[in-house]
Design an enzyme around this catalytic site. Structure first.
Site, PDB file in Angstrom:
ATOM      1  N   SER A 235       0.839  -1.199   0.000  1.00 15.53           N
ATOM      2  CA  SER A 235       0.000   0.000   0.000  1.00 15.53           C
ATOM      3  C   SER A 235       0.872   1.246   0.000  1.00 15.53           C
ATOM      4  CB  SER A 235      -0.891   0.021   1.246  1.00 15.53           C
ATOM      5  OG  SER A 235      -0.145   0.400   2.396  1.00 15.53           O
ATOM      6  N   ASP A 236       0.318   2.343  -0.493  1.00 18.05           N
ATOM      7  CA  ASP A 236       0.979   3.616  -0.239  1.00 18.05           C
ATOM      8  C   ASP A 236       0.858   3.885   1.263  1.00 18.05           C
ATOM      9  OD1 ASP A 236       2.318   5.993  -0.627  1.00 18.05           O
ATOM     10  OD2 ASP A 236       1.091   6.617  -2.312  1.00 18.05           O
ATOM     11  N   CYS A 237       1.665   4.807   1.763  1.00 17.66           N
ATOM     12  CA  CYS A 237       1.808   4.928   3.209  1.00 17.66           C
ATOM     13  C   CYS A 237       0.567   5.524   3.869  1.00 17.66           C
ATOM     14  CB  CYS A 237       3.058   5.725   3.528  1.00 17.66           C
ATOM     15  SG  CYS A 237       4.536   4.802   3.016  1.00 17.66           S
TER      16      CYS A 237
END
Length: 344
Positions: A235-237
């Protein structure tokens, strides 16, 4: 034993809790199995970022202006050499902190259509074909051509991540099937099928109503099903926390963790996957789904030669960092990336 078989064996030897913790970006050690700690977050868009001395190349949008795929592979190779040098030196000191690893969350192959977006400098521009060509060759440079990965590239942000930057945590990208496939998925498909990219990062935004990091059709049906992607999805952060905090498609952290994992997001950059065991207790995920993701992430670490005694990249030392040869190529790249426009 193949890398996949070794990953399956390691996952089988872990406890359920250990498998779940392997899906967090700051993975703790499992000492009894000889697995050291590992922090997955590192960047290599135009040089190894945020961890001291490194060769810096021009931003991606400038390098794209060279229209030179061969050069992009050379640049990727230098970046991965320097990432290995940093990793080897850090590992020798027992330092597994952020920005010291071999999983480089680059390239950004999003399509840059609107200069108001705010992330355009990270991309290769507005053309899907050029983006695909440069992305493939940059990935090959990063990952190398040997038995082990020199470093692991990550194509991001999957997908349609080109909305207003300030609204990225709540934005819903509405896209037609034609535009989705011809504009936004084209370069990703090239990087998966031809580039053999090891990682794919999901986007913050929703795509036609569903969060990108919890998008069954994008991650399960297209990425793994249609394109036969074999690596890991990250995932993106803090993107998974957006599910309940900003997108409001879920109500709780365990529900968000379950939605992402079931859709095919193997790893969470953030803290939401710390709620995976709660999601399991609530009946939202299964042990098999946690184990599947653990196999995917451990496969990447094994492909990087982290548990091997014959990895040739273990000998790369800090003398490679910002060497004269690397600096010379960076200078040549900067000169060639200049674009002059005639105002008439």
């Amino acid at each position: 034993m193949t890398f996949q078989e070794r990953a399956e064996q390691l996952a089988a030897e872990m406890t359920l809790e250990e498998r779940a913790l392997m899906l967090c970006f700051d993975s703790p050690p499992v000492k009894r199995l000889g697995i050291p700690a590992y922090h997955w977050w590192n960047e290599g868009l135009h040089g190894v970022a945020r961890a001291g001395t490194a060769t810096m190349f021009p931003q991606a949008i400038a390098m794209a202006a060279m229209f030179d795929a061969d050069e992009m592979e050379k640049i990727g190779d230098i970046i991965s050499t320097e990432a290995r040098a940093k990793f080897n030196a850090s590992r020798a000191e027992g330092d597994y902190d952020i920005y010291k690893g071999l999983t480089l969350w680059s390239p950004n192959i999003n399509i840059f259509r609107d200069c108001r977006w705010g992330r355009g400098q990270e991309t290769y521009g507005e053309d899907p074909y050029l983006t695909g060509r440069l992305g493939v060759r940059f990935i090959r440079g990063i990952q190398g051509h040997g038995k082990y990965l020199k470093a692991a590239a990550c194509a991001k942000h999957f997908a349609v991540h080109s909305g207003p930057e300030e609204l990225r945590h709540e934005f819903n990208a509405v896209v037609s099937p034609k535009d989705l496939w011809e504009t936004y998925l084209y370069a990703f498909e090239e990087c998966v099928k031809e580039g053999g990219v090891e990682g794919v990062m999901g986007a913050y935004n929703r795509v036609n109503g569903d969060p990108a990091c919890g998008h069954q059709r994008l991650l399960r049906e297209i990425l793994r099903g249609k394109w036969h992607f074999k690596g890991h999805v990250v995932s993106d952060c803090w993107a998974i926390a957006d599910f309940h905090m900003y997108h409001h498609v879920t109500s709780t952290a365990p529900e968000s963790a379950a939605m992402a994992l079931k859709a095919g997001c193997d790893m969470n950059c953030g803290v939401t996957y710390l709620h995976l065991l709660a999601a399991l207790q609530e009946g939202r995920v299964t042990e098999a789904e946690i184990r599947e993701a653990a196999v995917h992430v451990m496969s990447t670490r094994i492909r990087l030669g982290m548990f091997a005694k014959d990895c040739p990249y273990d000998n790369i030392d800090p003398m490679e960092l910002d060497s004269d040869a690397h600096a010379q190529l960076a200078l040549e790249t900067a000169r060639r990336s200049m674009v002059l426009l005639k105002n008439d």
